[in-house]
Design a protein around this motif. Sequence first.
Motif, PDB file in Angstrom:
ATOM      1  N   THR A 134       1.267  -1.122   0.150  1.00 25.69           N
ATOM      2  CA  THR A 134       0.431  -0.038   0.043  1.00 25.69           C
ATOM      3  C   THR A 134       1.339   1.283  -0.105  1.00 25.69           C
ATOM      4  N   THR A 135       0.409   2.228  -0.615  1.00 23.47           N
ATOM      5  CA  THR A 135       1.568   3.379  -0.902  1.00 23.47           C
ATOM      6  C   THR A 135       1.776   3.614   0.641  1.00 23.47           C
ATOM      7  N   GLU A 136       0.902   4.433   2.486  1.00 23.66           N
ATOM      8  CA  GLU A 136       1.173   4.002   3.277  1.00 23.66           C
ATOM      9  C   GLU A 136       2.495   3.282   4.121  1.00 23.66           C
ATOM     10  N   GLN A 137       2.759   2.489   3.055  1.00 26.24           N
ATOM     11  CA  GLN A 137       3.374   1.202   3.691  1.00 26.24           C
ATOM     12  C   GLN A 137       4.449   1.893   3.297  1.00 26.24           C
ATOM     13  N   PHE A 138       4.882   2.727   2.577  1.00 22.62           N
ATOM     14  CA  PHE A 138       5.696   3.073   2.164  1.00 22.62           C
ATOM     15  C   PHE A 138       6.356   4.567   2.870  1.00 22.62           C
ATOM     16  N   LEU A 139       6.237   4.855   3.555  1.00 21.20           N
ATOM     17  CA  LEU A 139       6.635   6.017   4.259  1.00 21.20           C
ATOM     18  C   LEU A 139       8.113   5.353   5.388  1.00 21.20           C
ATOM     19  N   ALA A 166       1.312  10.186  -4.367  1.00 21.59           N
ATOM     20  CA  ALA A 166       0.312   9.022  -4.858  1.00 21.59           C
ATOM     21  C   ALA A 166       0.079   9.346  -3.251  1.00 21.59           C
ATOM     22  N   LEU A 167       0.882   9.533  -2.430  1.00 16.96           N
ATOM     23  CA  LEU A 167       0.332   9.818  -0.859  1.00 16.96           C
ATOM     24  C   LEU A 167      -0.429  10.925  -0.133  1.00 16.96           C
ATOM     25  N   LEU A 168      -0.326  12.080  -1.532  1.00 16.12           N
ATOM     26  CA  LEU A 168      -0.918  12.981  -0.861  1.00 16.12           C
ATOM     27  C   LEU A 168      -2.801  12.925  -2.146  1.00 16.12           C
TER      28      LEU A 168
END
Length: 334
Positions: A134-139, A166-168
Amino acid sequence: MQSLQDAVAEAADRDRFSGVVRLDRAGATELCAAHGFADRAHGVLNTEETLFATASGTKGLTALTVMSLVERGTLELGTTARSLLGEDLPLIADDVTVEQLLAHRSGIGDYFDEDAIDDVGDHVLPVPVHELATTEQFLPVLDGHETVFRAGERFAYNNGGYVVLALLAERASGVDFPQLVRTLVCEPAGMVDTTFLRSDELPGRAARGYLAADGLRTNVFHLPVLGSGDGGIYSTAADFRAFWDALFSGRIVAPELVAEMVRPRSDWPEESKRYGLGFHLHATNDGVWLEGFDAGVSFASLHQPSTSITYTVISNWSRGAWPIVGLLDARLGT
C-alpha cells in the motif's frame, strides 16, 4: 530500403527482444508484433494481449490522477506536501508543493536514486518487498532522506516524489491510489487492461519480468510487491494507443490542463530532452512520451502530435526495449 516491419523483426531476433512493439499513424495500425516469452520456464509466448509492467511509465498516470484531483478542486498545484503529511516525512521541506513534485523540482531526498545505482538488477530495497503493498507502507522507505536542494531551485529526477504524490492524492481524496488511477485515468481513457498487479500472484496473461536476456531469474525480489505512484502498473500496447488518443482529446483532463502538463518546465541536457509534469518531452520537436526502466522491465510509449505517430515498445527484461526504440526513432524521425 528494408521495410520497417522487416527491420524491427531483424532487430528483435538480433537483440533477443522479448515483448510487444506497436506503431500507429493517423489512426491506423502499421505494425504490431509480439516476440519472446511471457513465462520462459513454461514456454508461454508473449502475445499482443500480454500484460507487461511499465516501471516509471506509471508516472504519467500518477500525474494525470493528481491533475484530475486539481481539476475537481480536491488538490491545487500550490498545495504543500506538509499540509497533508502532518508529522510524517519530516525531512520534506514545508514549502514543497504538488507542482514541484510533479515537475521533479522539489529537492527532496530520493529513496531510489537512479544515479547512485550501477545495476538495477542488483539493487535491494531497505525493507522486504512484500511489505510494500500500500502507499502508506512506503513511509519507512521514504523517510530519512535529507533535502538535496531548495524547492523549485532546479530539476532532478526523483522517484520518491511520485510516491509522495500518490500518498497526497490518497489523503486528500480518501480513496486508495490504485482505485484513483483506475477511475480517474484508466476508465475515461478506455485502458481496459491497465491495473496494478501483485508480483507474487500474477495472472496468466501477465509477463514475468526477467533480469537478463536469457535465464529464469525474475524480478520478484527486486521491486515492491505492488506498485505505487512512481511505477509498477501493468498494461498493454493497445491500452497505450488508447491512452494517447484520450489524453489529447481531453477525455482524461481538460485540454488546457494537458497543455500545462506537456509544457516544458525543465531542460534535461544530460538526457537530451526536456520535462513537463509527468511527461518526457523531446528537446526540439513536439514528441511526448513515457518511459520506464527497472529490474525486469523496459518500456517506452511516444506520441508525436505533428505527425500523428504513436508507438509503444514494452518488454519483460531490463534492457529489452531500447534497441527497438532506437530503431523506431531513427526510422520515424521521432
